[in-house]
Design an enzyme around this catalytic site. Structure first.
Site, short mmCIF file in Angstrom:
data_model
loop_
_atom_site.label_atom_id
_atom_site.label_comp_id
_atom_site.label_asym_id
_atom_site.label_seq_id
_atom_site.Cartn_x
_atom_site.Cartn_y
_atom_site.Cartn_z
N ASP A 16 0.88 -1.19 0.00
CA ASP A 16 0.00 0.00 0.00
C ASP A 16 0.91 1.24 0.00
OD1 ASP A 16 -1.98 2.04 0.71
OD2 ASP A 16 -3.22 0.41 1.47
N LYS A 63 -16.16 -4.90 -3.74
CA LYS A 63 -17.04 -3.75 -3.46
C LYS A 63 -18.19 -3.82 -4.45
CE LYS A 63 -13.55 -2.64 -0.88
NZ LYS A 63 -13.54 -2.90 0.55
C1 LIG Z 1 -10.28 -0.08 2.80
S1 LIG Z 1 -8.64 0.39 2.90
C2 LIG Z 1 -7.88 -1.02 3.56
C3 LIG Z 1 -8.04 -1.17 5.02
C4 LIG Z 1 -7.20 -2.30 5.58
N1 LIG Z 1 -7.66 -3.60 5.08
C5 LIG Z 1 -7.25 -2.32 7.07
O1 LIG Z 1 -7.79 -3.27 7.62
O2 LIG Z 1 -6.70 -1.41 7.71
C6 LIG Z 1 -8.13 0.33 1.24
C7 LIG Z 1 -6.65 0.56 1.03
O3 LIG Z 1 -6.34 0.18 -0.30
C8 LIG Z 1 -5.29 0.99 -0.73
N2 LIG Z 1 -5.23 0.92 -2.21
C9 LIG Z 1 -6.17 1.30 -3.10
N3 LIG Z 1 -5.71 1.09 -4.34
C10 LIG Z 1 -4.49 0.53 -4.21
C11 LIG Z 1 -3.52 0.06 -5.15
N4 LIG Z 1 -3.73 0.12 -6.46
N5 LIG Z 1 -2.38 -0.46 -4.66
C12 LIG Z 1 -2.15 -0.52 -3.32
N6 LIG Z 1 -3.03 -0.09 -2.41
C13 LIG Z 1 -4.19 0.42 -2.84
C14 LIG Z 1 -5.62 2.37 -0.17
O4 LIG Z 1 -4.44 3.15 -0.07
C15 LIG Z 1 -6.21 2.01 1.19
O5 LIG Z 1 -5.24 2.10 2.20
#
Ligand SMILES: C[S@@+](CC[C@H](N)C(=O)[O-])C[C@H]1O[C@@H](n2cnc3c(N)ncnc32)[C@H](O)[C@@H]1O
Length: 361
Positions: free
Chosen positions: A242, A309
């Site tokens: 991330d 989602k």
């Molecule tokens: C819903 S949050 C995740 C929460 C995490 N599962 C937790 O329990 O704390 C979604 C995460 O996906 C990351 N994200 C979205 N698109 C991404 C990508 N292409 N590569 C890496 N991370 C990504 C965002 O930065 C965000 O931190």
């Protein structure tokens, strides 16, 4: 009693109606779904006698995505007299053969309005249980798989469905909802999503074998670390992918490596066998599905839990498209696998999917 009462998250009644109609038809059972939006339940009325019972026995609850609990019920009992609610309920049960009943559960759908009745439900269970025992029911052990649970669903004050559930094909949790306590040291509330997923998809007896300190996981979209926390807690080493910031408490465990990369481009480090892939990135469901398929087909992981989602409309159809797509891809590549998908209590506009590879031709 020839109806099924199916519990769900409020707002997902249409998904339940579509799912039950389709899955019942696969079993040769036809009927129609009655729903009120945001009520938290659906009533599926079967056309042929005895078919609700057949579905309650044969249609596995753990294969239904949007359904939390499944009961066989009769017509709605209305205007129960306040001075004797028990007699009309017992009269309904007397029409059934209750030789193998083991317990009584009284609950409500998961809406704010209905939940106000929960205190009443709790209190009401005791006299109902006593009355059932007096009738000579509830003789089976609660652990007995073949037993049935007498189940009353209160939808409003003085208004309930009387029914039953098969012990081995119903949720053991009140309202079909597992109560999980938020761990105070977890970095985000999302942690409960993965905890519930593990509880739902992995048999308790297998958890330590399937998640332990000999294993390595990748967490795509890991920040701030709620999912990683669940894996580290079970001893796994986690590559947390991330661009965001991971909680310092997780760095301190020495059991994570934070990879500030794009989850769609990340590949497992060379010579590392990854056991688990988890993914909670907010992205189009089909894009996530294709990414998960890539990891499984390439043999980069053996087991995965990920979120899809949901779109605003046609949510059931979209979920099916994704599951068919990944299933077809794995089958084409000669894999044997098991897929489970559930709209968990801690999921809102998303569902959680679990896939494990069992072998390859
Ligand atoms: C819903 S949050 C995740 C929460 C995490 N599962 C937790 O329990 O704390 C979604 C995460 O996906 C990351 N994200 C979205 N698109 C991404 C990508 N292409 N590569 C890496 N991370 C990504 C965002 O930065 C965000 O931190």
């Amino acid at each position: 009693m020839n109806k099924l009462a199916l519990y769900c998250r409020a707002g997902f009644e249409k998904e339940v109606a579509a799912e039950i109609s389709e899955r019942a038809a696969e079993q040769g059972v036809f009927g129609f779904a009655n729903l009120r939006e945001n009520s938290g339940y659906v009533i599926f009325e079967c056309y042929q006698a005895g078919e609700a019972d057949k579905l309650a026995r044969e249609l596995r609850l753990d294969t239904l995505i949007f359904v939390r609990q499944m009961l066989v019920v009769g017509d709605l009992l209305q205007n129960l007299p306040e001075n004797d609610r028990i007699s009309p309920i017992m009269a309904k049960y007397q029409q059934l053969s209750l030789q193998n009943s083991c317990d009584v559960v009284v609950d409500t759908p998961d809406t704010n309005e209905a939940k106000e009745l929960l205190t009443f439900c709790r209190k009401f269970t005791v006299p109902l249980r006593n009355a059932s025992r007096k009738m000579g029911w509830l003789k089976e052990k609660i652990s007995s798989k073949n037993s049935i649970i007498l189940h009353i669903l209160f939808v409003r004050a003085g208004c309930c469905y009387v029914g039953y559930a098969y012990n081995e094909n119903s949720s053991p949790f009140l309202m079909g909802i597992p109560r999980l306590k938020f761990p105070v040291d977890a970095p985000s509330r999302s942690t409960l999503k993965l905890e519930e997923a593990i509880l739902t998809f992995l048999p308790k007896a297998e958890e330590a074998k399937r998640l332990n300190d000999q294993m390595v996981a990748v967490d795509l979209g890991a920040c701030p670390g709620g999912w990683t926390y669940q894996l580290v807690k079970r001893g796994l080493f986690v590559y947390a992918v991330d661009h965001g910031k991971m909680a310092a408490s997780l760095h301190e465990t020495g059991r994570i490596e934070h990879c500030e990369e794009d989850g769609f481009k990340f590949q497992p480090p060379k010579r590392k066998q990854i056991d688990w892939l988890v993914c909670d990135m907010v992205e189009q469901p089909m894009r996530i599905t294709k990414l998960m398929a890539k990891w499984l087909v390439n043999g980069w992981c053996r087991e995965t839990i990920f979120n899809l989602k949901l779109p605003m409309k046609k949510r059931y159809q979209e979920v099916k498209l994704c599951l068919v797509s990944i299933g077809d891809e794995l089958t084409k590549q000669g894999f044997w696998f098991k897929v489970q998908a559930k709209h968990l209590y801690h999921d809102r506009e998303e569902i959680t999917v679990h896939i494990v590879i069992l072998g390859q031709k």
